[in-house]
Write a protein that holds these residues in place. Structure first.
Motif, PDB file in Angstrom:
ATOM      1  N   PHE A 110       0.411  -1.154  -0.202  1.00 52.97           N
ATOM      2  CA  PHE A 110      -0.190  -0.640  -0.330  1.00 52.97           C
ATOM      3  C   PHE A 110       0.867   1.140   0.015  1.00 52.97           C
ATOM      4  CE2 PHE A 110      -2.686  -3.273   2.904  1.00 52.97           C
ATOM      5  CZ  PHE A 110      -3.603  -3.235   2.039  1.00 52.97           C
ATOM      6  N   LYS A 111       0.510   2.299  -0.831  1.00 50.44           N
ATOM      7  CA  LYS A 111       1.318   3.579  -0.976  1.00 50.44           C
ATOM      8  C   LYS A 111      -0.331   4.506  -0.015  1.00 50.44           C
ATOM      9  CE  LYS A 111       1.180   3.494  -4.971  1.00 50.44           C
ATOM     10  NZ  LYS A 111       1.011   2.535  -5.202  1.00 50.44           N
ATOM     11  N   VAL A 112       0.397   5.528   0.500  1.00 51.43           N
ATOM     12  CA  VAL A 112      -0.484   7.157   0.740  1.00 51.43           C
ATOM     13  C   VAL A 112      -1.294   7.246  -0.469  1.00 51.43           C
ATOM     14  CG1 VAL A 112      -0.036   9.229   0.959  1.00 51.43           C
ATOM     15  CG2 VAL A 112       0.985   7.872   2.467  1.00 51.43           C
ATOM     16  N   ASP A 113      -2.752   7.458  -0.321  1.00 50.39           N
ATOM     17  CA  ASP A 113      -3.323   8.004  -1.522  1.00 50.39           C
ATOM     18  C   ASP A 113      -4.160   6.804  -1.563  1.00 50.39           C
ATOM     19  OD1 ASP A 113      -3.311  10.327  -1.015  1.00 50.39           O
ATOM     20  OD2 ASP A 113      -1.729  11.018  -2.501  1.00 50.39           O
ATOM     21  N   ASP A 114      -3.542   5.480  -2.044  1.00 49.47           N
ATOM     22  CA  ASP A 114      -4.513   4.458  -2.495  1.00 49.47           C
ATOM     23  C   ASP A 114      -5.742   4.232  -1.588  1.00 49.47           C
ATOM     24  OD1 ASP A 114      -1.960   2.943  -3.929  1.00 49.47           O
ATOM     25  OD2 ASP A 114      -1.720   1.956  -2.182  1.00 49.47           O
ATOM     26  N   GLY A 129     -11.743   3.526   1.257  1.00 48.34           N
ATOM     27  CA  GLY A 129     -11.378   4.420   1.974  1.00 48.34           C
ATOM     28  C   GLY A 129      -9.442   4.836   1.282  1.00 48.34           C
ATOM     29  N   LYS A 130      -8.944   5.823   1.823  1.00 50.32           N
ATOM     30  CA  LYS A 130      -8.215   6.377   1.484  1.00 50.32           C
ATOM     31  C   LYS A 130      -6.964   6.536   2.009  1.00 50.32           C
ATOM     32  CE  LYS A 130      -6.970  10.764   0.069  1.00 50.32           C
ATOM     33  NZ  LYS A 130      -7.562  12.172  -0.680  1.00 50.32           N
ATOM     34  N   ILE A 131      -5.474   5.865   1.718  1.00 48.77           N
ATOM     35  CA  ILE A 131      -5.087   6.187   3.023  1.00 48.77           C
ATOM     36  C   ILE A 131      -4.318   6.871   3.350  1.00 48.77           C
ATOM     37  CG2 ILE A 131      -3.028   4.762   3.267  1.00 48.77           C
ATOM     38  CD1 ILE A 131      -3.649   2.356   2.746  1.00 48.77           C
ATOM     39  N   LEU A 132      -4.338   7.344   3.928  1.00 49.82           N
ATOM     40  CA  LEU A 132      -3.823   9.494   4.408  1.00 49.82           C
ATOM     41  C   LEU A 132      -2.040   9.413   4.669  1.00 49.82           C
ATOM     42  CD1 LEU A 132      -6.734  10.736   6.095  1.00 49.82           C
ATOM     43  CD2 LEU A 132      -6.043  11.232   3.485  1.00 49.82           C
ATOM     44  N   THR A 147      -3.289   5.070   8.277  1.00 46.95           N
ATOM     45  CA  THR A 147      -4.658   5.801   8.905  1.00 46.95           C
ATOM     46  C   THR A 147      -5.345   5.472   7.699  1.00 46.95           C
ATOM     47  OG1 THR A 147      -2.875   7.015  10.544  1.00 46.95           O
ATOM     48  CG2 THR A 147      -5.103   8.592   9.167  1.00 46.95           C
ATOM     49  N   LEU A 148      -6.491   5.404   7.797  1.00 49.14           N
ATOM     50  CA  LEU A 148      -7.099   5.600   6.229  1.00 49.14           C
ATOM     51  C   LEU A 148      -8.491   6.560   6.610  1.00 49.14           C
ATOM     52  CD1 LEU A 148      -7.408   3.172   4.382  1.00 49.14           C
ATOM     53  CD2 LEU A 148      -9.104   1.677   5.924  1.00 49.14           C
ATOM     54  N   GLU A 149      -8.861   7.216   5.378  1.00 48.82           N
ATOM     55  CA  GLU A 149     -10.488   8.138   5.345  1.00 48.82           C
ATOM     56  C   GLU A 149     -11.291   7.464   4.930  1.00 48.82           C
ATOM     57  OE1 GLU A 149      -9.997  12.154   2.784  1.00 48.82           O
ATOM     58  OE2 GLU A 149     -11.115  10.515   1.945  1.00 48.82           O
ATOM     59  N   VAL A 150     -12.328   7.405   5.861  1.00 48.87           N
ATOM     60  CA  VAL A 150     -13.080   6.759   5.860  1.00 48.87           C
ATOM     61  C   VAL A 150     -14.959   6.995   5.822  1.00 48.87           C
ATOM     62  CG1 VAL A 150     -12.388   4.704   5.813  1.00 48.87           C
ATOM     63  CG2 VAL A 150     -13.312   5.815   7.737  1.00 48.87           C
TER      64      VAL A 150
END
Lengths: 268, 371, 388
Positions: A110-114, A129-132, A147-150
């Motif tokens: 995983f990378k940020v913004d995935d 969710g977007k990886i922050l 940390t995930l944005e959901v």
């Protein structure tokens, strides 16, 4: 269904126990929640918190108490928890999105913004969710913190990233008599449950009695493997206590050794 | 015959800790370990341990293992590897099968002033039709394969047993790339810690509480498992069968202390199910009813690595004291502290039964010695 | 359990179970009382064969032969399989001196009519291809047979339990009751009293304890024997094999020079195939009280001797060992006897290494004595009165 049956906690369980931060608090900014509800003798979270916001005390099996006023959601405790049970929740992020921070110990790319599939406590894919943020610190010793944005309504639900897999379960009628007589019990000497029951009918009441009549336990492992199974069968058939049933007598050599080694010369 | 001051049988967390504590006081220690590397199960315990900072909480087992080995090395503890103790005899004599190289073995006899039995435990089996098929193995064996030898035992794994071993090994097999098809638990509730279970459930792993394995089948190795609901009388409920495609079934049905040495050493054994079955009783110095023979770790009743470490320390301190390397006051204080840490590790509902069982062991020791 | 029996037997090893079987066959109501369980001590910690060439020519050899015939009958009488097999036995000679003694000895037995072959080294290897190639020869005895000793106990009990025999296991005898005239009237146990006026002490190495209860001194001493077991594999031997040195350790009047460790533990190599496709390797004879530890030094010497006779064993695993104590009597003659001073008190014990092979005969003799019949052979040598 209870936690003890399913292994799945619910927000309602945590709220009921007073262990979940209030809506109001989450709206103010990130805050830790310890989804730890059994008295495990463990306190690294208390030691790890730089703000002394987590209290366990002398008795290390007390549940961690998080002082939501001292906690600023720094996430240090997330990787410190040996049980991987601490999360940081944030509903102050925007009106429609929140943040969930959780530990992750699998290989990943995983990378940020995935954009990933977010999973709830039961492993179900509930939203995207977007990886922050992805953090790996030396102190965290290979426990990644993500940390995930959901969507804000899923902040209370999302606790991991969904694992894609296909496994089918199907129902099938089969005939199964538990512990059929032809099931092998002693692997070394190939003695079946039926032969052991027969030995019990002939008068064996303990491990040695079964061993003498059937050879169960006379093989390579000296009965270490089958002993417990023979014990169960005797208990089922006769109701004897484990103390009366005894154990398979340990003998020299504890593991097989060649006669050549045994009879070899000693250094004196 | 070779002589030594203190001989430790088994170089796991208990044995290494006993050796370190005694060697620090000046005792000359020999550890005999059957494997090519000491550390017991620590090197396959890649998870972080519970406990508090004084028990190295939050540190992964494998790192603790490394630390213990380094300390042994620094202290000059003599570790015999590939050395299998085949028996223990009168006058503190043990016989050892030492593997010299691929083809050569040699028998050694060694006599010690003090012996520590730290042989650990062995896995319990569960029998069901097909349990002898290739692909059915102990959870501990699967863990050794994956974490120590770096070989994945299978891709689609069914775990039998939801104790901490079953839960942790399932988690680790997933980390290693296997799919856990499910965890079957015959009891109506999960046996291990909920946090370990939650780690799995949030990855979507089904935990079948109140289910048992009915049958495993396959030609050359297992390829199918049938599970079903259990009734209170242990029969299975018709119509609840679920067939799962698997290539591996791992059995985490608990452990039992290895009692070979204790039995041969004539130590009084007692049966207590909360400690895994038969185990030797002992006193506050971890000395068994046989003088000069001590026991620590799972060999004295199945618990965890961190309790094994503390019990090992008690042994090491007590032996250093008995051999005159530690003054009584200091030794008693150190033992008291170790017992305090043990009490901490046995706190809580999960520890209450073990605490009570350990007390029964101490009481039994007293009864036997007085009586 | 306060019942009345014609006979109470104390001790459920091979002698006790045989006595029980033979007494019930004569129509007696019998109780068999055992502290532990059937065949838990000597009878499951030994090997078992009935041999001729380990007996001195004359009465000993005749008894050995009679035992073999009796086992053949028992195999038909008893339903429970006690693994009877008659494939003969071999005795091996390591030195020319041993071969010389063996030849003379074999010729004596042959003269008495026993089927014994004197083998040269080639013939020996033909019989047992895995033997060391430097042996000087040996004896083959056609008639010798083997049984599974503890299964023989189960077989005796199985045949008569509930048909005249009651078995009380896990029951400890605490005293033998007598009346004012010293007659036996009952057996006290930790579980109650069994009324009887005949008790048979079949306690082997523990017979002296039951003797003390009536104030007699039974001079039996425990003598330890250690046996090693190989892992199951292919059959490396086909029959019971002894080194002829066995004779040397058994009878002190044949003198040979021996290794000091072999001497110390009185080790004589024996090997026999078992039903589990492994081999039992023995054995030692030493006095060490009631201790049944298979000590490493004894194991070492036995293993060394085993590899000497069967070099193939060097790379074969030993998977287990055990020790048992045999009831030793100085005169090498068992007690199969009524004790006159205590009417109703019988002893059947002290067979040392011959207990299994002599069990059928012993049971029969005791049953004949109790029935008041003329015994099938002269029992004077077995009488307790020899100590007067």
């Amino acid at each position: 269904m209870k936690l003890s049956e399913t292994g799945i906690l619910t927000k309602a369980d945590l709220v009921e126990m007073g262990r979940y931060p209030s809506e109001e608090r989450m709206k103010k900014g990130p805050v830790a929640v310890a989804e730890c509800v059994q008295d495990i003798p463990c306190n690294p979270c208390e030691t790890a918190c730089p703000f002394k916001a987590i209290h366990i005390g002398e008795n290390i099996s007390n549940l961690p108490k998080i002082d939501v006023n001292k906690c600023n959601g720094c996430t240090t405790c997330v990787s410190a928890c040996s049980g991987l049970a601490i999360f940081v929740l944030d509903k102050s992020y925007s009106d429609s999105y929140g943040k969930v921070t959780f530990p992750y110990e699998y290989n990943h790319s995983f990378k940020v913004d995935d954009i990933v599939k977010a999973a709830n406590r039961g492993g179900k894919h509930v939203c995207e969710g977007k990886i922050l943020k992805i953090t790996n610190t030396q102190k965290a010793d290979r426990t990644t913190v993500i940390t995930l944005e959901v969507p804000i309504e899923y902040v209370d639900e999302v606790r991991s990233i969904y694992r894609d897999k296909q496994h089918q379960s199907s129902k099938e009628e089969i005939m199964s008599e538990k512990l059929a007589d032809d099931v092998l019990v002693c692997r070394c000497e190939e003695i079946t449950a039926g032969e052991i029951r027969e030995a019990i009918r002939q008068g064996a009441t303990d491990i040695t009695g079964v061993k003498l009549r059937t050879r169960a336990g006379m093989g390579l492992c000296q009965g270490r493997t089958c002993e417990a199974l023979v014990n169960q069968i005797i208990r089922q058939e006769l109701g004897n206590s484990p103390a009366d049933i005894g154990f398979s007598t340990p003998r020299t050599p504890q593991r097989p050794v060649t006669f050549g080694t045994l009879g070899g010369d000693l250094d004196e | 015959m070779k002589q030594c001051e203190m001989l430790v049988i088994g170089g796991g967390p208990a044995g290494l800790s006993a050796a370190i504590e005694a060697a620090e006081a000046g005792v000359k220690v020999v550890i005999v370990d059957a494997n090519e590397k000491a550390g017991g199960q620590l090197f396959k315990q890649i998870h972080k341990f519970f406990g508090s900072s004084m028990h190295r909480a939050g540190i992964r087992g494998m790192n603790i293992g490394q630390e213990l080995l380094e300390r042994c090395e620094k202290l000059g503890v003599d570790i015999w590897l590939n050395s299998l103790v085949i028996g223990m005899y009168k006058d503190n004599v043990v016989a050892i099968d030492v593997k010299k190289n691929l083809t050569e073995h040699k028998l050694e006899k060694i006599q010690a002033k003090k012996i520590v039995i730290a042989t650990g435990a062995s896995e319990n089996a569960v029998r069901f039709p097909g349990w002898t098929l290739p692909g059915v193995m102990g959870a501990g064996a699967a863990q050794t394969m994956a974490n120590f030898h770096r070989v994945l035992p299978g891709k689609k794994v069914l775990m039998i047993g939801s104790g901490n071993v079953g839960l942790i090994v399932s988690y680790q097999l997933m980390q290693a790339g296997a799919e856990i098809v499910g965890i079957v638990e015959a009891q109506p509730k999960i046996n291990g810690y909920a946090v370990h279970a939650s780690k799995l459930t949030r990855e979507g792993i089904p935990i079948y509480t109140g289910y048992t394995i009915v049958e495993a089948s396959g030609d050359e190795r297992v390829n199918k498992a049938v599970i079903a609901k259990v009734n209170p009388d242990w029969s299975t409920e018709p119509g609840t069968e679920i067939t799962l495609d698997v290539d591996t079934i791992t059995i985490g049905a608990g452990l039992k202390p290895l009692i070979g040495m204790s039995y041969m050493g004539n130590c009084h054994l007692m049966n207590d199910r909360f400690l895994g079955g038969w185990a030797p009783c002992h006193n506050y110095s971890m000395e068994t009813t046989t003088k000069d023979v001590y026991v620590a770790g799972d060999a004295s009743g199945v618990e965890e690595a961190n309790t094994a470490i503390e019990e090992g320390k008690v042994c090491g301190i007590a032996i250093a004291q008995a051999l005159g390397y530690l003054e009584e006051d200091k030794a008693e204080q150190m033992k008291k502290e170790a017992w305090g840490r043990l009490a901490g590790l046995r706190e809580g509902a999960h520890g209450a039964e073990r605490t009570a069982a350990k007390e029964r062991q101490l009481l039994e020791y007293k009864k036997v010695m007085e009586g | 359990m306060n019942k009345t029996y014609d006979v109470v037997i104390v001790g459920a090893g091979v002698i006790g179970t045989s006595c029980a079987y033979h007494l019930v066959k004569k129509g007696f109501q019998v109780a068999l009382v055992e502290k532990k369980d059937l065949a838990r001590e000597t009878s499951s910690h030994c090997d078992a064969v009935a041999l001729i060439p380990d007996k001195m020519p004359g009465i000993d050899a005749a008894m050995g032969y009679a035992s073999i015939q009796r086992f053949k009958e028992l195999e038909k009488e008893l339903n429970y399989d006690f693994e009877f097999h008659q494939n003969g036995s071999l005795h091996l000679c390591e030195t020319d001196q041993e071969m010389e003694i063996a030849t003379k000895y074999a010729n004596d037995l042959i003269a008495e009519g026993y089927a014994i072959d004197i083998l040269n080294p080639e013939e020996l290897l033909e019989k047992e291809p895995f033997l060391a190639t430097d042996l000087k020869g040996g004896l083959f005895s056609h008639e010798c047979c083997g049984v599974n000793p503890y299964k023989l106990c189960f077989a005796f009990v199985d045949a008569v339990q509930g048909k005249g025999l009651d078995v009380y296991t896990h029951t400890t005898v605490t005293d033998i009751r007598r009346d004012a005239d010293n007659n036996v009237v009952g057996v006290e146990t930790d579980n109650g009293i069994l009324k009887t006026n005949k008790v048979v002490n079949c306690c082997g190495v523990w017979a002296p304890e039951i003797g003390k209860m009536v104030g007699i001194d039974i001079p039996i001493k425990p003598r330890k024997g250690v046996i090693l077991i190989s892992g199951a594999g292919f059959p490396i031997c086909k029959q019971k094999i002894h080194e002829f040195g066995y004779m040397v350790s058994k009878f002190d009047d044949i003198q040979c020079e021996r290794d000091p460790e072999v001497e110390k533990y009185n080790v004589a190599f024996t090997i026999e195939p078992s039903a589990g496709n492994n081999v039992l390797i023995g054995s030692s004879r030493n006095f060490d009280g009631y201790d049944v530890d298979a000590e490493i030094d004894i194991i070492r010497v036995i293993a060394k001797r085993a590899v000497r006779f069967f070099p193939i064993l060097k790379n074969i695993n030993c998977i287990r060992s055990y020790a048992g104590v045999r009831p030793f009597i100085e005169e090498h003659l068992p007690l199969i006897t009524h004790v006159k001073e205590i009417p109703g008190y019988y002893i059947a014990a002290g067979h040392e290494g011959d207990g299994i092979s002599m069990a059928p005969l012993t049971g029969r003799l005791i049953s004949e004595m109790i029935a008041g019949e003329e015994p099938c052979m002269d029992v004077t040598p077995f009488s307790f009165s020899r100590y007067k």
